[in-house]
Design an enzyme around this catalytic site. Sequence first.
Site, PDB file in Angstrom:
ATOM      1  N   CYS A   7     -39.296  25.966 -70.010  1.00 36.82           N
ATOM      2  CA  CYS A   7     -40.359  26.680 -69.485  1.00 36.82           C
ATOM      3  C   CYS A   7     -40.536  28.175 -70.296  1.00 36.82           C
ATOM      4  CB  CYS A   7     -40.016  27.315 -67.712  1.00 36.82           C
ATOM      5  SG  CYS A   7     -38.578  27.777 -67.352  1.00 36.82           S
ATOM      6  N   THR A  24     -46.828  24.071 -62.084  1.00 39.50           N
ATOM      7  CA  THR A  24     -47.910  24.887 -61.527  1.00 39.50           C
ATOM      8  C   THR A  24     -48.601  24.146 -60.277  1.00 39.50           C
ATOM      9  OG1 THR A  24     -47.772  26.646 -63.010  1.00 39.50           O
ATOM     10  CG2 THR A  24     -49.886  26.587 -61.417  1.00 39.50           C
ATOM     11  N   GLU A  66     -50.526  24.447 -70.449  1.00 42.78           N
ATOM     12  CA  GLU A  66     -49.128  24.219 -70.734  1.00 42.78           C
ATOM     13  C   GLU A  66     -49.084  22.802 -71.219  1.00 42.78           C
ATOM     14  OE1 GLU A  66     -46.340  23.726 -67.457  1.00 42.78           O
ATOM     15  OE2 GLU A  66     -45.016  24.833 -68.793  1.00 42.78           O
ATOM     16  N   GLY A  80     -40.910  23.952 -60.824  1.00 41.29           N
ATOM     17  CA  GLY A  80     -41.765  22.818 -61.212  1.00 41.29           C
ATOM     18  C   GLY A  80     -42.975  23.281 -61.903  1.00 41.29           C
ATOM     19  N   THR A 129     -47.963  21.050 -58.899  1.00 38.15           N
ATOM     20  CA  THR A 129     -47.159  20.893 -57.840  1.00 38.15           C
ATOM     21  C   THR A 129     -46.764  21.874 -56.889  1.00 38.15           C
ATOM     22  OG1 THR A 129     -46.309  19.486 -59.312  1.00 38.15           O
ATOM     23  CG2 THR A 129     -45.132  19.343 -57.345  1.00 38.15           C
ATOM     24  N   GLU A 143     -41.018  28.827 -58.896  1.00 40.33           N
ATOM     25  CA  GLU A 143     -40.676  29.115 -60.170  1.00 40.33           C
ATOM     26  C   GLU A 143     -41.429  28.178 -61.096  1.00 40.33           C
ATOM     27  OE1 GLU A 143     -39.073  31.462 -61.678  1.00 40.33           O
ATOM     28  OE2 GLU A 143     -37.908  32.327 -59.709  1.00 40.33           O
ATOM     29  N   LYS A 173     -33.165  17.761 -53.845  1.00 42.72           N
ATOM     30  CA  LYS A 173     -33.785  16.563 -54.444  1.00 42.72           C
ATOM     31  C   LYS A 173     -34.237  16.932 -55.805  1.00 42.72           C
ATOM     32  CE  LYS A 173     -38.180  15.316 -55.708  1.00 42.72           C
ATOM     33  NZ  LYS A 173     -37.851  14.177 -56.895  1.00 42.72           N
TER      34      LYS A 173
HETATM   35  P1  NAP Z   1     -43.072  18.704 -61.498  1.00 39.31           P
HETATM   36  O1  NAP Z   1     -43.918  17.393 -61.713  1.00 39.31           O
HETATM   37  O2  NAP Z   1     -43.841  19.893 -60.717  1.00 39.31           O
HETATM   38  O3  NAP Z   1     -41.619  18.207 -60.436  1.00 39.31           O
HETATM   39  C1  NAP Z   1     -40.663  19.225 -60.038  1.00 39.31           C
HETATM   40  C2  NAP Z   1     -40.119  18.518 -58.733  1.00 39.31           C
HETATM   41  O4  NAP Z   1     -41.021  18.335 -57.770  1.00 39.31           O
HETATM   42  C3  NAP Z   1     -39.478  17.249 -58.983  1.00 39.31           C
HETATM   43  O5  NAP Z   1     -38.429  17.053 -58.473  1.00 39.31           O
HETATM   44  C4  NAP Z   1     -40.715  16.565 -58.518  1.00 39.31           C
HETATM   45  O6  NAP Z   1     -40.468  15.098 -58.005  1.00 39.31           O
HETATM   46  C5  NAP Z   1     -41.089  17.305 -57.311  1.00 39.31           C
HETATM   47  N1  NAP Z   1     -42.347  17.110 -56.631  1.00 39.31           N
HETATM   48  C6  NAP Z   1     -43.435  16.362 -57.203  1.00 39.31           C
HETATM   49  N2  NAP Z   1     -44.410  16.448 -56.229  1.00 39.31           N
HETATM   50  C7  NAP Z   1     -43.926  16.971 -55.261  1.00 39.31           C
HETATM   51  C8  NAP Z   1     -44.276  17.330 -53.984  1.00 39.31           C
HETATM   52  N3  NAP Z   1     -45.754  16.952 -53.518  1.00 39.31           N
HETATM   53  N4  NAP Z   1     -43.734  18.174 -53.190  1.00 39.31           N
HETATM   54  C9  NAP Z   1     -42.375  18.531 -53.251  1.00 39.31           C
HETATM   55  N5  NAP Z   1     -41.903  18.188 -54.573  1.00 39.31           N
HETATM   56  C10 NAP Z   1     -42.675  17.497 -55.357  1.00 39.31           C
HETATM   57  O7  NAP Z   1     -42.437  19.286 -62.593  1.00 39.31           O
HETATM   58  P2  NAP Z   1     -41.780  18.484 -63.812  1.00 39.31           P
HETATM   59  O8  NAP Z   1     -42.745  17.934 -64.535  1.00 39.31           O
HETATM   60  O9  NAP Z   1     -40.460  17.944 -63.284  1.00 39.31           O
HETATM   61  O10 NAP Z   1     -41.169  19.727 -64.626  1.00 39.31           O
HETATM   62  C11 NAP Z   1     -41.970  20.548 -65.520  1.00 39.31           C
HETATM   63  C12 NAP Z   1     -42.641  21.767 -65.095  1.00 39.31           C
HETATM   64  O11 NAP Z   1     -41.730  22.473 -64.448  1.00 39.31           O
HETATM   65  C13 NAP Z   1     -43.177  22.562 -66.219  1.00 39.31           C
HETATM   66  O12 NAP Z   1     -44.345  22.928 -65.721  1.00 39.31           O
HETATM   67  C14 NAP Z   1     -42.067  23.629 -66.420  1.00 39.31           C
HETATM   68  O13 NAP Z   1     -42.812  24.904 -66.975  1.00 39.31           O
HETATM   69  C15 NAP Z   1     -41.714  23.950 -65.001  1.00 39.31           C
HETATM   70  N6  NAP Z   1     -40.663  24.583 -65.071  1.00 39.31           N
HETATM   71  C16 NAP Z   1     -40.476  26.031 -64.641  1.00 39.31           C
HETATM   72  C17 NAP Z   1     -39.433  26.632 -64.871  1.00 39.31           C
HETATM   73  C18 NAP Z   1     -39.228  28.154 -64.369  1.00 39.31           C
HETATM   74  O14 NAP Z   1     -38.322  28.720 -64.079  1.00 39.31           O
HETATM   75  N7  NAP Z   1     -40.379  28.792 -63.988  1.00 39.31           N
HETATM   76  C19 NAP Z   1     -38.203  26.127 -65.274  1.00 39.31           C
HETATM   77  C20 NAP Z   1     -38.362  24.666 -65.544  1.00 39.31           C
HETATM   78  C21 NAP Z   1     -39.394  24.111 -65.663  1.00 39.31           C
HETATM   79  P3  NAP Z   1     -40.436  14.011 -59.079  1.00 39.31           P
HETATM   80  O15 NAP Z   1     -40.139  14.332 -60.552  1.00 39.31           O
HETATM   81  O16 NAP Z   1     -39.753  12.935 -58.608  1.00 39.31           O
HETATM   82  O17 NAP Z   1     -42.124  13.912 -59.369  1.00 39.31           O
END
Ligand code: NAP
Length: 482
Positions: free
Chosen positions: A281, A227, A385, A225, A229, A247, A172
């Site tokens: 990130c 923290t 963040e 994604g 989530t 991650e 997904k």
């Molecule tokens: P996010 O809101 O946590 O979403 C990540 C993914 O999880 C999306 O596909 C999202 O779907 C899905 N999701 C949301 N709620 C969920 C649930 N209850 N159960 C399972 N999946 C769920 O993060 P984002 O805003 O897309 O990305 C930004 C974040 O990612 C930042 O905090 C960044 O630091 C982090 N990040 C970390 C790394 C690393 O390698 N450590 C790399 C890149 C990004 P939807 O988008 O459809 O809500």
Amino acid sequence: MQPLLNYIGGSFVPSNSGDTIEDINPATNQRITTLPRSSSIDVDKATQAAIGAGPAWKATPIEERIKWLENIADALEAKHEEIALLETLDTGKPISLSRRVDAARSVSNFRFFAQYAKEQQPMQFEANGAINHIHRNPVGCVGLITPWNLPLYLLTWKVAPALLMGNTIVAKPSEMTPLTANLLAETLDELKLPEGVFNLVHGLGPEVGQAIVEHPNIKAISFTGGTSTGRTVAATAAPMFKKLSLELGGKNATVLLDDARIDDIVDELVRASFTNSGQVCLCGSRVLIPAKMYDEVAEKFVKGVERLKLGDPMDESTQMGAVISAEHLSKVESYINLGIEEGGIVLTGGTSVNASVSGVHAEGAFLRPTVIGGLKHTSRTATEEIFGPVVTLHPYHDEDEAVLIANGTEYGLAGSVWTSDVERGHAFAQRMDTGIVWVNTWLNRDLRTPFGGVKQSGIGREGGIWSMSFFSEMTNVCIKQP
Ligand code: NAP
């Protein structure tokens, strides 16, 4: 553009309900297409398809799976420009960045794991007159959940090792950036990857993502994604004893030691802060500067930031495009306002849009790169963040204080240290509570190395042997001659 569909069991299909979501270009605020708003019913169909395909894919010799990875790399390489265009449409990032980073890395993820697998030796240990043979088996059906900032780059970083190790997949992508995941599904379909080995279910995180994490037949979850989530994912998956890789977010420190030569490194510091509008990130969002050099460094850094060309993401010369959405723009702006309330001084940028963004981009989610000084290192702006083009500057008086500030957040993903003395830099790096530290460089990746964070930046590591281990279950067979 045609509406996107799910890819389940080798067929492109709408969601069971027929409901859709709009995919918006953040640089114009205009609709690109629609994607299925799927539910647990669609996730279940995808899981059934993945489980059905499991035994044959598991039985496929690893040499053939390596060949699959090479073929996928070749096919994606032929679509390099298309990947870059779709990624820029979906994310608003500059086309030059999409080419150099997103398109290139999506190919190299497959090539890397294919080559790396060829280099592996069988694992054996001899003791007590017996030989222990370590075998790797697939985990089974795995769930891959990815964010919007590096859409195909991060999806392929998981798909390649998962396929290599013989797993079948339910994936997904973020609903904000579904285009290149769809391109990957089309590519695998054109290559005739056996039906059900790779399944893609589009939709919202709390609906589709949650259903993947909850599904009893999905045995491992690889999640990248935020923290908060990640906390929900962990709370759901842990009681089911699923393998879990998280991650998560970061609030990385960029530390200048007092022998750093600012004129030589200022462009790298700007790149480390504002690549992809700070939505990587690994970006450094707090710059720590020796107090005696603070004024000079702050001035040169701000000038470097002001040289960045913000504008039309499709323009070859643009260095900074839009942020991911109007909603995210509001979140980032609210942090700038919080920074001002907390006593910060905006040294450049702020909430107003650069005058050069007009016409079709007037409604886009653009924000000038912003630098804030004068904040306490413990302030919310300097510890939470933001994940946007906002950087805070902090003076420090000695290395102990720099370590204290660098480690003073709940995150621990990455960081960088800048110095003329590499031994000093190496020693300082080891005092930072993070998974990755670069010395005199940034985002310099060797895919064999462990990638991941400590504290609330995640659990587990990706890359090389760590990805192979996550996507396999090991059996030790201990054999003694009769
Ligand atoms: P996010 O809101 O946590 O979403 C990540 C993914 O999880 C999306 O596909 C999202 O779907 C899905 N999701 C949301 N709620 C969920 C649930 N209850 N159960 C399972 N999946 C769920 O993060 P984002 O805003 O897309 O990305 C930004 C974040 O990612 C930042 O905090 C960044 O630091 C982090 N990040 C970390 C790394 C690393 O390698 N450590 C790399 C890149 C990004 P939807 O988008 O459809 O809500």
